[in-house]
Write an enzyme that holds these catalytic residues in place. Sequence first.
Site, PDB file in Angstrom:
ATOM      1  N   GLU A 169       0.831  -1.221   0.000  1.00 53.08           N
ATOM      2  CA  GLU A 169       0.000   0.000   0.000  1.00 53.08           C
ATOM      3  C   GLU A 169       0.858   1.260   0.000  1.00 53.08           C
ATOM      4  O   GLU A 169       0.753   2.118   0.894  1.00 53.08           O
ATOM      5  CB  GLU A 169      -0.945  -0.005   1.204  1.00 53.08           C
ATOM      6  CG  GLU A 169      -1.964  -1.128   1.150  1.00 53.08           C
ATOM      7  CD  GLU A 169      -2.998  -1.103   2.272  1.00 53.08           C
ATOM      8  OE1 GLU A 169      -2.722  -0.510   3.324  1.00 53.08           O
ATOM      9  OE2 GLU A 169      -4.086  -1.668   2.093  1.00 53.08           O
ATOM     10  N   GLU A 362      -5.463  -8.190  -1.226  1.00 50.94           N
ATOM     11  CA  GLU A 362      -6.146  -8.050   0.069  1.00 50.94           C
ATOM     12  C   GLU A 362      -7.609  -7.740  -0.184  1.00 50.94           C
ATOM     13  O   GLU A 362      -7.924  -6.838  -0.967  1.00 50.94           O
ATOM     14  CB  GLU A 362      -5.565  -6.897   0.898  1.00 50.94           C
ATOM     15  CG  GLU A 362      -4.246  -7.181   1.549  1.00 50.94           C
ATOM     16  CD  GLU A 362      -3.792  -6.054   2.478  1.00 50.94           C
ATOM     17  OE1 GLU A 362      -4.651  -5.384   3.089  1.00 50.94           O
ATOM     18  OE2 GLU A 362      -2.572  -5.852   2.570  1.00 50.94           O
TER      19      GLU A 362
HETATM   20  C1  BGP Z   1      -4.389  -2.959   4.955  1.00 56.74           C
HETATM   21  C2  BGP Z   1      -3.069  -3.507   5.391  1.00 56.74           C
HETATM   22  C3  BGP Z   1      -3.127  -4.794   6.127  1.00 56.74           C
HETATM   23  C4  BGP Z   1      -4.396  -5.062   6.865  1.00 56.74           C
HETATM   24  C5  BGP Z   1      -5.651  -4.528   6.250  1.00 56.74           C
HETATM   25  C6  BGP Z   1      -6.877  -4.520   7.130  1.00 56.74           C
HETATM   26  O1  BGP Z   1      -4.345  -1.588   4.981  1.00 56.74           O
HETATM   27  O2  BGP Z   1      -2.197  -3.703   4.311  1.00 56.74           O
HETATM   28  O3  BGP Z   1      -1.947  -4.919   6.836  1.00 56.74           O
HETATM   29  O4  BGP Z   1      -4.346  -5.218   8.189  1.00 56.74           O
HETATM   30  O5  BGP Z   1      -5.473  -3.253   5.748  1.00 56.74           O
HETATM   31  O6  BGP Z   1      -6.811  -3.459   8.018  1.00 56.74           O
HETATM   32  P1  BGP Z   1      -7.131  -3.631   9.538  1.00 56.74           P
HETATM   33  O7  BGP Z   1      -6.229  -4.687  10.030  1.00 56.74           O
HETATM   34  O8  BGP Z   1      -6.873  -2.319  10.144  1.00 56.74           O
HETATM   35  O9  BGP Z   1      -8.561  -4.018   9.590  1.00 56.74           O
END
Ligand code: BGP
Length: 469
Positions: A169, A362
């Site tokens: 990201e 993701e």
């Molecule tokens: C993205 C990241 C991840 C992940 C995901 C979900 O921004 O790359 O590392 O964790 O989001 O976010 P969260 O864990 O805050 O729900």
Amino acid sequence: MRFPEKFLWGGATAANQCEGAYNEDGKGLSIQDVLPKGFKLITDEPTADNLKLKGIDYYHRFKEDIRLFAEMGFKVYRFSIAWSRIYPTGEEEQPNEAGLRFYDEVIDECLKYGIEPLVTISHYETPLALAKKYNGWADRRLIDLYVKYCRTLFERYKKKVKYWITFNEINSIIHQPFMSGAILTPKEQLTQQDLYQAIHHELVASARAVKLAHELMPQAMIGCMILAVTIYPLTPNPDDIIEVMKLERNTYLFADVQVRGEYPAYAKRIFEENDIHLNITNQDKEDLKNVVDFVSFSYYSSNCASADPTKGEPTGSNMTTNLKRNPYSKVSEWGWQIDPQGLRYTLNRFYDRYQKPLFIVENGLGANDELIMQADGSYTVEDDYRIQYMNDHLIQVSEAIKDGVDVLGYTAWGCIDLVSCSTAEMKKRYGFIYVDLDNDGIGSMQRYKKKSFDWYKNVIATNGESLIE
Ligand code: BGP
């Protein structure tokens, strides 16, 4: 057939959110080891309330976890390598052999089951020492240190790892300069000049990693990774349309440079209007020409934007700025808007723009799961809400494929429950596998299959034919 025969189904994790063992086998501190509450930097030492220090104990249990991924039929597993396991302060002459050995084992475990490893080189886990000494990516010297780290990884794993991602990201640095860019200067004090110079350093570092990967591993595919901030205009007012266009450029700029090998035309105006004068060397320009092989991204939700800040209800998201609720979208327990069609839209927008293979690395639903005992005494989670979310999103992926988009694969975020990134808590769960650990760090760490485990296994086994429209 909804999905191509070779579609890469799988899941994704990040070292800092699952490994734990934060100081074992020579690992140095990473910036995550001092972020007990999510984004905000409170102290620069590890504190006991930081769940990431223990994680889900993946460092000691990865064999069991990868076996479960294999049982679901994963074709690919995306994980990250903790930079500070390999170079504890980022500046050692020699890499830490114990760190390299750990990832040898992780990779071998994947290959044992025919799972293709997809490695994120840097997933929000820069060595803390580089933040303290150089203010992270604000300093040009980070480029060489990162490239050295990449060389070590490429030389070590080149025979085994085909798919690589340079920075997780990368565009999130705009919103979270410490977590994403290891920049210690508080966000409110960071000038646009320093922010964009840091961005430039990361973009050059990514391009140099691409160059090196192509030299050392001609068969490899190396991609960029973008936080897809999908935005709709709040109203048809042309002012809102232009506002969306501008906000989208906060995201597209990063992919434009990494895919096209130079700054886009609109960057000039952004720089001029914000008094940004980048130090871009001729060598930088040459380096940037090394463009990625694929574009990967995370997609969780979409938002609206308005040119009038008083219009609409704010979403409160901390990864984006000034975005508004969409009255047509449902919302997750954590306030993230749910929009499956937004994924089809995002895939099409990226593909129209770049004509490069795309990889959804993701996607998923963070929810509060409840472990329940079944009639036979075994435990599970009835996560029908997660199944629904993923089913609906995957249907939209298949629609995008019908639209002609080239999609390499899909890795469900947090395929095993792990510590959340934005809130550093355990109860925001994404997994097909439940981990017995609570927000206070208490629990047996035992793994349990959720209902979605068998559901996803079936989706993979039928190559998506079991999805319901
Ligand atoms: C993205 C990241 C991840 C992940 C995901 C979900 O921004 O790359 O590392 O964790 O989001 O976010 P969260 O864990 O805050 O729900």
